[in-house]
Design a protein around this motif. Structure first.
Motif, PDB file in Angstrom:
ATOM      1  N   ILE A  13       1.217  -0.752   0.337  1.00  0.00           N
ATOM      2  CA  ILE A  13      -0.162   0.151   0.454  1.00  0.00           C
ATOM      3  C   ILE A  13       0.986   1.318   0.195  1.00  0.00           C
ATOM      4  CG2 ILE A  13      -1.744   1.440   1.422  1.00  0.00           C
ATOM      5  CD1 ILE A  13      -2.803  -1.373   2.101  1.00  0.00           C
ATOM      6  N   VAL A  14       0.286   1.855  -0.797  1.00  0.00           N
ATOM      7  CA  VAL A  14       1.332   3.054  -1.208  1.00  0.00           C
ATOM      8  C   VAL A  14       0.590   4.545  -0.849  1.00  0.00           C
ATOM      9  CG1 VAL A  14       3.525   4.406  -1.969  1.00  0.00           C
ATOM     10  CG2 VAL A  14       3.033   2.128  -3.083  1.00  0.00           C
ATOM     11  N   PRO A  15       0.463   5.072  -0.185  1.00  0.00           N
ATOM     12  CA  PRO A  15      -0.476   6.151   0.619  1.00  0.00           C
ATOM     13  C   PRO A  15       0.370   7.799  -0.492  1.00  0.00           C
ATOM     14  CG  PRO A  15       0.135   5.181   2.512  1.00  0.00           C
ATOM     15  CD  PRO A  15       1.333   4.467   1.220  1.00  0.00           C
ATOM     16  N   LEU A  16      -0.269   8.421  -1.454  1.00  0.00           N
ATOM     17  CA  LEU A  16       0.370   9.425  -2.164  1.00  0.00           C
ATOM     18  C   LEU A  16      -0.675  10.240  -1.733  1.00  0.00           C
ATOM     19  CD1 LEU A  16      -0.349   7.572  -5.667  1.00  0.00           C
ATOM     20  CD2 LEU A  16       1.727   7.904  -4.456  1.00  0.00           C
ATOM     21  N   ALA A  17       0.432  11.851  -1.752  1.00  0.00           N
ATOM     22  CA  ALA A  17      -0.163  13.119  -1.192  1.00  0.00           C
ATOM     23  C   ALA A  17      -0.373  13.116  -3.268  1.00  0.00           C
ATOM     24  CB  ALA A  17       0.265  14.226  -0.992  1.00  0.00           C
ATOM     25  N   SER A  18      -1.908  13.745  -3.559  1.00  0.00           N
ATOM     26  CA  SER A  18      -1.648  14.237  -4.856  1.00  0.00           C
ATOM     27  C   SER A  18      -2.379  15.758  -5.021  1.00  0.00           C
ATOM     28  CB  SER A  18      -3.031  13.654  -5.456  1.00  0.00           C
ATOM     29  OG  SER A  18      -4.717  14.858  -4.961  1.00  0.00           O
ATOM     30  N   GLU A  19      -2.720  15.873  -5.316  1.00  0.00           N
ATOM     31  CA  GLU A  19      -2.430  18.240  -5.976  1.00  0.00           C
ATOM     32  C   GLU A  19      -4.119  18.253  -5.053  1.00  0.00           C
ATOM     33  OE1 GLU A  19      -2.128  20.013  -9.471  1.00  0.00           O
ATOM     34  OE2 GLU A  19       0.144  18.118  -9.809  1.00  0.00           O
ATOM     35  N   ARG A  20      -4.605  17.201  -5.469  1.00  0.00           N
ATOM     36  CA  ARG A  20      -6.108  17.282  -4.713  1.00  0.00           C
ATOM     37  C   ARG A  20      -6.598  16.609  -2.909  1.00  0.00           C
ATOM     38  NH1 ARG A  20      -9.409  17.047 -10.675  1.00  0.00           N
ATOM     39  NH2 ARG A  20      -9.220  18.898 -11.710  1.00  0.00           N
ATOM     40  N   SER A  40       5.789   4.965   3.500  1.00  0.00           N
ATOM     41  CA  SER A  40       5.707   6.354   3.371  1.00  0.00           C
ATOM     42  C   SER A  40       4.751   6.856   2.775  1.00  0.00           C
ATOM     43  CB  SER A  40       6.907   6.597   3.819  1.00  0.00           C
ATOM     44  OG  SER A  40       7.822   6.140   4.599  1.00  0.00           O
ATOM     45  N   PRO A  41       4.446   8.204   3.186  1.00  0.00           N
ATOM     46  CA  PRO A  41       3.105   9.092   1.471  1.00  0.00           C
ATOM     47  C   PRO A  41       4.505  10.099   0.867  1.00  0.00           C
ATOM     48  CG  PRO A  41       2.580   8.744   4.365  1.00  0.00           C
ATOM     49  CD  PRO A  41       4.260   7.689   4.584  1.00  0.00           C
ATOM     50  N   ARG A  42       3.841   9.996  -0.564  1.00  0.00           N
ATOM     51  CA  ARG A  42       4.977  10.549  -1.185  1.00  0.00           C
ATOM     52  C   ARG A  42       3.885  11.109  -2.154  1.00  0.00           C
ATOM     53  NH1 ARG A  42       7.950   5.222  -4.076  1.00  0.00           N
ATOM     54  NH2 ARG A  42       7.835   4.417  -2.208  1.00  0.00           N
ATOM     55  N   LYS A  43       3.941  11.713  -2.207  1.00  0.00           N
ATOM     56  CA  LYS A  43       3.954  12.767  -3.631  1.00  0.00           C
ATOM     57  C   LYS A  43       3.640  11.786  -5.077  1.00  0.00           C
ATOM     58  CE  LYS A  43       5.300  17.578  -2.592  1.00  0.00           C
ATOM     59  NZ  LYS A  43       6.126  18.575  -2.876  1.00  0.00           N
ATOM     60  N   ALA A  44       2.434  12.187  -5.455  1.00  0.00           N
ATOM     61  CA  ALA A  44       1.925  11.101  -6.657  1.00  0.00           C
ATOM     62  C   ALA A  44       2.422  11.535  -7.756  1.00  0.00           C
ATOM     63  CB  ALA A  44       0.328  11.730  -6.715  1.00  0.00           C
ATOM     64  N   VAL A  57      -6.500  16.513   0.430  1.00  0.00           N
ATOM     65  CA  VAL A  57      -7.373  17.663   1.550  1.00  0.00           C
ATOM     66  C   VAL A  57      -6.294  17.106   2.737  1.00  0.00           C
ATOM     67  CG1 VAL A  57      -9.150  18.240   2.569  1.00  0.00           C
ATOM     68  CG2 VAL A  57      -9.584  17.607   0.419  1.00  0.00           C
ATOM     69  N   VAL A  58      -5.819  16.084   2.645  1.00  0.00           N
ATOM     70  CA  VAL A  58      -5.281  15.603   3.829  1.00  0.00           C
ATOM     71  C   VAL A  58      -3.820  16.167   3.939  1.00  0.00           C
ATOM     72  CG1 VAL A  58      -4.270  14.146   6.018  1.00  0.00           C
ATOM     73  CG2 VAL A  58      -6.512  14.439   4.339  1.00  0.00           C
ATOM     74  N   LYS A  59      -3.042  17.027   4.443  1.00  0.00           N
ATOM     75  CA  LYS A  59      -2.076  17.339   4.507  1.00  0.00           C
ATOM     76  C   LYS A  59      -1.057  16.611   6.051  1.00  0.00           C
ATOM     77  CE  LYS A  59      -2.538  19.767   1.176  1.00  0.00           C
ATOM     78  NZ  LYS A  59      -2.113  19.217  -0.717  1.00  0.00           N
ATOM     79  N   LEU A  60       0.235  15.926   5.909  1.00  0.00           N
ATOM     80  CA  LEU A  60       0.508  15.201   6.262  1.00  0.00           C
ATOM     81  C   LEU A  60       1.320  16.034   7.132  1.00  0.00           C
ATOM     82  CD1 LEU A  60       0.892  11.645   5.144  1.00  0.00           C
ATOM     83  CD2 LEU A  60      -0.821  12.823   7.042  1.00  0.00           C
ATOM     84  N   ASP A  61       1.248  16.761   8.664  1.00  0.00           N
ATOM     85  CA  ASP A  61       2.637  16.997   9.382  1.00  0.00           C
ATOM     86  C   ASP A  61       2.986  16.428   9.796  1.00  0.00           C
ATOM     87  OD1 ASP A  61       0.965  19.453   9.360  1.00  0.00           O
ATOM     88  OD2 ASP A  61      -0.265  19.282  10.547  1.00  0.00           O
ATOM     89  N   ASP A  62       2.983  15.104  10.328  1.00  0.00           N
ATOM     90  CA  ASP A  62       3.800  14.178  10.659  1.00  0.00           C
ATOM     91  C   ASP A  62       3.659  12.474  10.139  1.00  0.00           C
ATOM     92  OD1 ASP A  62       5.554  12.125  12.137  1.00  0.00           O
ATOM     93  OD2 ASP A  62       4.807  12.685  13.966  1.00  0.00           O
ATOM     94  N   ASP A  63       3.568  12.225   8.764  1.00  0.00           N
ATOM     95  CA  ASP A  63       3.666  11.047   7.933  1.00  0.00           C
ATOM     96  C   ASP A  63       3.745  10.000   9.021  1.00  0.00           C
ATOM     97  OD1 ASP A  63       6.764  10.720   7.559  1.00  0.00           O
ATOM     98  OD2 ASP A  63       6.028  11.507   5.474  1.00  0.00           O
ATOM     99  N   SER A  64       4.946  10.044   9.552  1.00  0.00           N
ATOM    100  CA  SER A  64       6.640   8.545  10.514  1.00  0.00           C
ATOM    101  C   SER A  64       4.924   8.119  11.181  1.00  0.00           C
ATOM    102  CB  SER A  64       7.093   9.354  11.058  1.00  0.00           C
ATOM    103  OG  SER A  64       7.018  10.606  12.367  1.00  0.00           O
ATOM    104  N   LYS A  65       4.332   9.231  12.023  1.00  0.00           N
ATOM    105  CA  LYS A  65       3.059   8.734  13.343  1.00  0.00           C
ATOM    106  C   LYS A  65       1.781   8.103  11.843  1.00  0.00           C
ATOM    107  CE  LYS A  65       4.204  12.022  16.982  1.00  0.00           C
ATOM    108  NZ  LYS A  65       3.605  12.878  17.765  1.00  0.00           N
ATOM    109  N   LYS A  66       1.387   8.474  11.199  1.00  0.00           N
ATOM    110  CA  LYS A  66       0.421   7.645  10.171  1.00  0.00           C
ATOM    111  C   LYS A  66       0.443   6.657   9.173  1.00  0.00           C
ATOM    112  CE  LYS A  66      -3.217  10.718   9.705  1.00  0.00           C
ATOM    113  NZ  LYS A  66      -4.498  10.825  10.442  1.00  0.00           N
ATOM    114  N   THR A  67       1.610   6.198   9.448  1.00  0.00           N
ATOM    115  CA  THR A  67       2.296   5.073   8.663  1.00  0.00           C
ATOM    116  C   THR A  67       2.206   4.218   9.610  1.00  0.00           C
ATOM    117  OG1 THR A  67       3.808   6.424   7.115  1.00  0.00           O
ATOM    118  CG2 THR A  67       4.345   4.848   7.031  1.00  0.00           C
ATOM    119  N   GLU A  68       2.867   4.942  11.125  1.00  0.00           N
ATOM    120  CA  GLU A  68       2.986   3.736  11.946  1.00  0.00           C
ATOM    121  C   GLU A  68       1.224   3.103  12.434  1.00  0.00           C
ATOM    122  OE1 GLU A  68       4.056   1.193  14.401  1.00  0.00           O
ATOM    123  OE2 GLU A  68       5.657   2.127  13.095  1.00  0.00           O
TER     124      GLU A  68
END
Length: 237
Positions: free
Chosen positions: A99-106, A142-146, A108-119
């Motif tokens: 599973i690859v979490p992606l931050a796309s241009e649209r 870990s999340p990355r940009k699309a 809504v969620v912005k990850l301030d601490d993606d390590s906590k979310k990933t864990e």
């Protein structure tokens, strides 16, 4: 039977969190039977042999191996506003390998601490494996940009991207026109879908636009719908 994660079946001692759950939540005692799995396809029936200082020692009995599913599926999911936890849970139940979490241009969620979310997502996947009997723990990246993910895309036999555009084809049509794949990438967009630039980049690296029907589905529904069909069509043959 209660089920626990044991990363190395050759070292039959539960980790601190698993031991705490066994002793303080489930109130298990020496002699109680348990099931353990390593997340890499192996599991064993065991007995609790010794308890000391919040440590749980096991005596392994019968062991077995589960073959990986015939098609390795990667879900690249643009992080939705609320339902990423649900998507991780259900994707694990459906046997997704990565599973690859992606931050796309649209997104809504912005990850301030993606390590906590990933864990957190890794913990959800682990709990889902325990509950559903999946012996293969998915890799949660870990999340990355699309754009960055698409620009360095690994090799897959089949690459799909959910799309609302007119050139998108139904999954049944795409699978019918393709040789049976051993690896698939599924890209699912956020609320509002991927941007035209992201979609064009995906198509330029070989992703086929995938139609999920005439209705606009939520991000979590789209992911679960697509994975369910792939599981039915490819994993049970």
């Amino acid at each position: 039977m209660h089920r626990f994660y044991l990363p190395n079946l050759q070292q039959a001692t539960l980790g601190a969190e698993e031991a705490h759950h066994a002793l303080n939540v489930l109130r298990l005692k020496a002699g109680d039977p348990v099931n353990v799995f390593d997340g890499c396809g192996h599991e064993a029936q065991a007995l609790i042999s010794q308890i000391s200082n919040q440590s749980v020692q096991l005596k392994l009995r019968t062991q077995s191996n589960a073959a990986p599913l015939p098609c390795r599926i990667t879900l690249a999911q643009a992080i939705p506003k609320k339902s990423m936890d649900l998507i991780v849970q259900k994707a694990t139940e459906l046997g997704v390998a990565v599973i690859v979490p992606l931050a796309s241009e649209r997104s809504v969620v912005k990850l301030d601490d993606d390590s906590k979310k990933t864990e957190r997502w890794r913990e959800i996947a682990l709990e889902s494996c325990k509950q559903c009997g999946n012996n293969w723990l998915p890799e949660i990246q870990s999340p990355r940009k699309a754009h960055d993910f698409l620009a360095a895309l690994p090799q897959y036999d089949l690459k799909l991207i959910g799309s609302l555009q007119p050139d998108a084809k139904p999954l049944k049509k795409i699978l019918g026109d393709s040789a049976k794949p051993s690896s698939i990438l599924v890209l699912v967009g956020p609320e509002g879908d991927f941007t035209p630039a992201e979609l064009n980049l995906a198509k330029s690296v070989g992703c086929l636009p995938l139609s999920l029907g005439p209705l606009v589905l939520r991000a979590d529904t789209a992911a679960i719908y697509t994975l369910s069909i792939l599981h039915h069509e490819l994993q049970n043959r």
